[in-house]
Scaffold this motif. Sequence first.
Motif, PDB file in Angstrom:
ATOM      1  N   ASN A 201       0.799  -1.106   0.164  1.00  0.00           N
ATOM      2  CA  ASN A 201       0.020   0.026   0.071  1.00  0.00           C
ATOM      3  C   ASN A 201       1.030   1.130  -0.096  1.00  0.00           C
ATOM      4  O   ASN A 201       0.338   2.197   0.244  1.00  0.00           O
ATOM      5  N   LEU A 202       2.089   1.048  -0.163  1.00  0.00           N
ATOM      6  CA  LEU A 202       3.052   2.357  -0.170  1.00  0.00           C
ATOM      7  C   LEU A 202       3.541   2.822  -1.559  1.00  0.00           C
ATOM      8  O   LEU A 202       3.542   2.005  -2.443  1.00  0.00           O
ATOM      9  N   ASP A 203       3.891   3.893  -1.498  1.00  0.00           N
ATOM     10  CA  ASP A 203       4.508   4.523  -2.911  1.00  0.00           C
ATOM     11  C   ASP A 203       5.929   4.240  -3.033  1.00  0.00           C
ATOM     12  O   ASP A 203       6.343   3.468  -1.921  1.00  0.00           O
ATOM     13  N   SER A 204       6.514   4.565  -4.202  1.00  0.00           N
ATOM     14  CA  SER A 204       7.862   4.078  -4.246  1.00  0.00           C
ATOM     15  C   SER A 204       8.832   4.371  -3.386  1.00  0.00           C
ATOM     16  O   SER A 204       9.513   3.343  -3.025  1.00  0.00           O
ATOM     17  N   ARG A 205       8.875   5.470  -2.780  1.00  0.00           N
ATOM     18  CA  ARG A 205      10.175   5.897  -2.052  1.00  0.00           C
ATOM     19  C   ARG A 205       9.896   5.212  -0.546  1.00  0.00           C
ATOM     20  O   ARG A 205      10.628   4.664  -0.110  1.00  0.00           O
ATOM     21  N   ALA A 206       8.471   5.231  -0.139  1.00  0.00           N
ATOM     22  CA  ALA A 206       8.278   4.768   1.151  1.00  0.00           C
ATOM     23  C   ALA A 206       8.369   3.167   1.324  1.00  0.00           C
ATOM     24  O   ALA A 206       8.998   2.320   2.124  1.00  0.00           O
TER      25      ALA A 206
END
Length: 275
Positions: A201-206
Amino acid sequence: MAQDGRCLPPSRQEKLVSSTVAAPHTASTGAVAAQARDLTKVYGEGETRVVALDHVSVDFRQAEFTAIMGPSGSGKSTLMHCMAGLDSISAGSARIGDTELAGLKDKKLTQLRRDRIGFIFQAFNLLPTLSALENITLPMSIAGRKPDKPWLDRVVSTVGLADRLRHRPGQLSGGQQQRVAVARALAARPEIIFGDEPTGNLDSRAGAEILGFLRNSVRELGQTVVMVTHDPVAAAYADRVIFLADGRIVDDMPEPTAERVLEHMKRFDAKGRTS
């Protein structure tokens, strides 16, 4: 994470979280943190009978990061759930350390999950009315135990939350909330941590940061981590990758790279294995 939605590889991730770059890897002790022997899981009966796990035998070694991969319906999440005591087994053996899970009564199973196992899932599962620190220490509070302050400080430092401990989940980004979930899993110093698509459920950086923190928890803290993932780049953060197909282990890859993992997954597609 690349533009195609996958997490950034370790080399890129290290640039993002240089403050948590790990020391040289602490080699696995060879001791077994969790073990399955002829583990079988069957759902339904008769015409609706489905064999989700078919006599699976595997060791998860201490201080090692293992990724579990396979096509949809291959049994990867079922294996993790059975090993974590979240689902019953139909036959065979599943152990955490020397403790056999089969036959444990509900109270003992609850205690084992609370005291000896850490969990990280796609959903952060944080209580919105509690601060980050209160969420991290909640399992220990429920158990009536006080946190080990030096260990807690080390965990908080490892996941980079020192300046966010008083914030509630609603005041944190998705990546920061998952860092809280990672810290919560680590804080009780469990024997093993299971993650089910923890960056889903996270974006790329996270996502890259969370994978880096999990890798560092193995290298710096000696933690044992088992992660289910569908992403070859995420799997490349692990020390080994176990591949499942049709409820059976079909390969065990040490020192994986994203390219080698992707090639394996392509073979599954070519053979037409589906859910």
